[in-house]
Design a protein around this motif. Structure first.
Motif, PDB file in Angstrom:
ATOM      1  N   VAL A  95      40.341  21.858   0.416  1.00  0.00           N
ATOM      2  CA  VAL A  95      38.973  23.085   1.560  1.00  0.00           C
ATOM      3  C   VAL A  95      38.389  21.600   1.146  1.00  0.00           C
ATOM      4  O   VAL A  95      38.357  20.669   0.019  1.00  0.00           O
ATOM      5  N   ALA A  96      37.913  20.654   2.227  1.00  0.00           N
ATOM      6  CA  ALA A  96      36.632  19.392   2.450  1.00  0.00           C
ATOM      7  C   ALA A  96      35.815  20.351   3.230  1.00  0.00           C
ATOM      8  O   ALA A  96      35.737  20.616   4.182  1.00  0.00           O
ATOM      9  N   ILE A  97      34.898  19.545   3.322  1.00  0.00           N
ATOM     10  CA  ILE A  97      33.521  19.746   4.055  1.00  0.00           C
ATOM     11  C   ILE A  97      33.826  19.292   5.745  1.00  0.00           C
ATOM     12  O   ILE A  97      33.735  19.828   5.955  1.00  0.00           O
ATOM     13  N   GLY A  98      34.742  18.289   5.411  1.00  0.00           N
ATOM     14  CA  GLY A  98      35.224  17.882   7.055  1.00  0.00           C
ATOM     15  C   GLY A  98      35.578  16.515   6.939  1.00  0.00           C
ATOM     16  O   GLY A  98      36.026  15.457   5.820  1.00  0.00           O
ATOM     17  N   PRO A  99      36.370  15.780   8.055  1.00  0.00           N
ATOM     18  CA  PRO A  99      36.721  14.658   8.085  1.00  0.00           C
ATOM     19  C   PRO A  99      36.255  13.219   6.940  1.00  0.00           C
ATOM     20  O   PRO A  99      35.153  13.207   7.263  1.00  0.00           O
ATOM     21  N   TYR A 100      37.115  12.857   6.714  1.00  0.00           N
ATOM     22  CA  TYR A 100      36.413  11.014   6.247  1.00  0.00           C
ATOM     23  C   TYR A 100      35.732  10.166   7.357  1.00  0.00           C
ATOM     24  O   TYR A 100      36.999   9.130   7.660  1.00  0.00           O
ATOM     25  N   GLU A 101      34.868  10.349   7.638  1.00  0.00           N
ATOM     26  CA  GLU A 101      34.367   9.552   8.844  1.00  0.00           C
ATOM     27  C   GLU A 101      33.110   9.467   9.477  1.00  0.00           C
ATOM     28  O   GLU A 101      31.794  10.725   8.232  1.00  0.00           O
ATOM     29  N   GLY A 102      32.042   9.268   9.624  1.00  0.00           N
ATOM     30  CA  GLY A 102      30.524   9.035   9.840  1.00  0.00           C
ATOM     31  C   GLY A 102      29.758   9.139   8.565  1.00  0.00           C
ATOM     32  O   GLY A 102      30.918   8.444   7.911  1.00  0.00           O
ATOM     33  N   PRO A 103      29.094  10.015   8.889  1.00  0.00           N
ATOM     34  CA  PRO A 103      28.018  10.252   7.824  1.00  0.00           C
ATOM     35  C   PRO A 103      29.094  10.991   6.524  1.00  0.00           C
ATOM     36  O   PRO A 103      29.128  10.625   5.002  1.00  0.00           O
TER      37      PRO A 103
END
Length: 260
Positions: A95-103
């Motif tokens: 599980v991750a917050i989201g893709p490793y990009e942007g903020p």
């Protein structure tokens, strides 16, 4: 998850987090500034302005339960996505917050420095809220950080994965257990591809027997900052499972796309 999993457990090698001290240092260092856009916010403890907070939650869309990559809203998330299908990981879920990009990338890079340690509780707050269902379904009884090799830890004076693990343990009311140690240094993994990463990670982790005894046979959350190919979390998970710990869910802040 039953109520017992939310109570601190006095286990060998565990630590309940001194979160107030971490937050106080952060508030003194960056009073009232949003962690992402540096705009002034009324409540410094919130860490994020409303717009940036919304952007992080927008990134936390549907994701593969096996490798944490984003998937479409109608995908079968439980059995693996098109990217990870047929690949073998040491962990049982991710599980991750989201893709490793942007903020998310911006915050992960800041977190790598000891001066960014105070960011860990804020990031965990977002992750715990955005991925509450996945974390609850894991029914974990302990949180285990991915360790650094002692030489690298000495140079950095800090391990961002342990800072995140401490914050997550505090948030969930679980013990943090240093059940792993890194016995062999590795070269910079970002320089090599997936196959070489997995090869280099073989035999890197061993378990700490005294810390391990109280979590044998129970589900755990394995915490790192970023999941790229899964080589590091897989190696760490396999070491835990060989010792009798598991299932293992990998918990990270950012998931790198196109590297699985």
């Amino acid at each position: 998850m039953d109520d017992r999993t939310r109570l601190p457990i006095n286990l060998p090698g565990s630590r309940i987090v001194p979160r107030r001290l971490t937050e106080a240092v952060g508030d003194l260092a960056f009073p009232g500034d949003c962690l992402i856009c540096d705009s002034w916010i009324e409540d410094a403890r919130a860490g994020l302005c409303l717009d940036c907070r919304d952007e992080l939650f927008d990134a936390a869309g549907p994701a593969c339960q096996r490798c944490a990559l984003p998937v479409g809203p109608f995908a079968d998330r439980a059995s693996g996505c098109g990217d990870c299908s047929g690949r073998r990981y040491g962990f049982d879920a991710a599980v991750a917050i989201g893709p490793y990009e942007g903020p998310i990338r911006h915050l992960c890079l800041r977190l790598k420095s000891v001066r960014g340690a105070w960011l860990a509780p804020r990031l965990i707050d977002v992750l715990a809220e955005a991925r509450a269902e996945e974390l609850a379904n894991a029914e974990a009884r302990a949180v285990v950080p991915v360790p650094l090799h002692p030489w690298r830890r000495l140079r950095r004076r800090y391990n961002q994965s342990e800072a995140l693990a401490q914050a997550l343990a505090h948030r969930l009311g679980l013990p943090m257990v240093r059940a792993l140690r890194r016995v062999r240094p590795t070269s910079a993994l970002w320089r090599v591809g997936r196959v070489e990463r997995h090869r280099q990670m073989q035999g890197v982790f061993q378990t700490n027997q005294k810390s391990l005894e109280a979590i044998l046979g129970v589900p755990v959350l394995l915490v790192d900052d970023i999941l790229t190919t899964g080589a590091t979390c897989s190696a760490a998970s396999r070491a835990l499972k060989r010792a009798g710990v598991g299932p293992v869910m990998a918990v990270v802040i950012g998931r790198v796309e196109g590297k699985g």
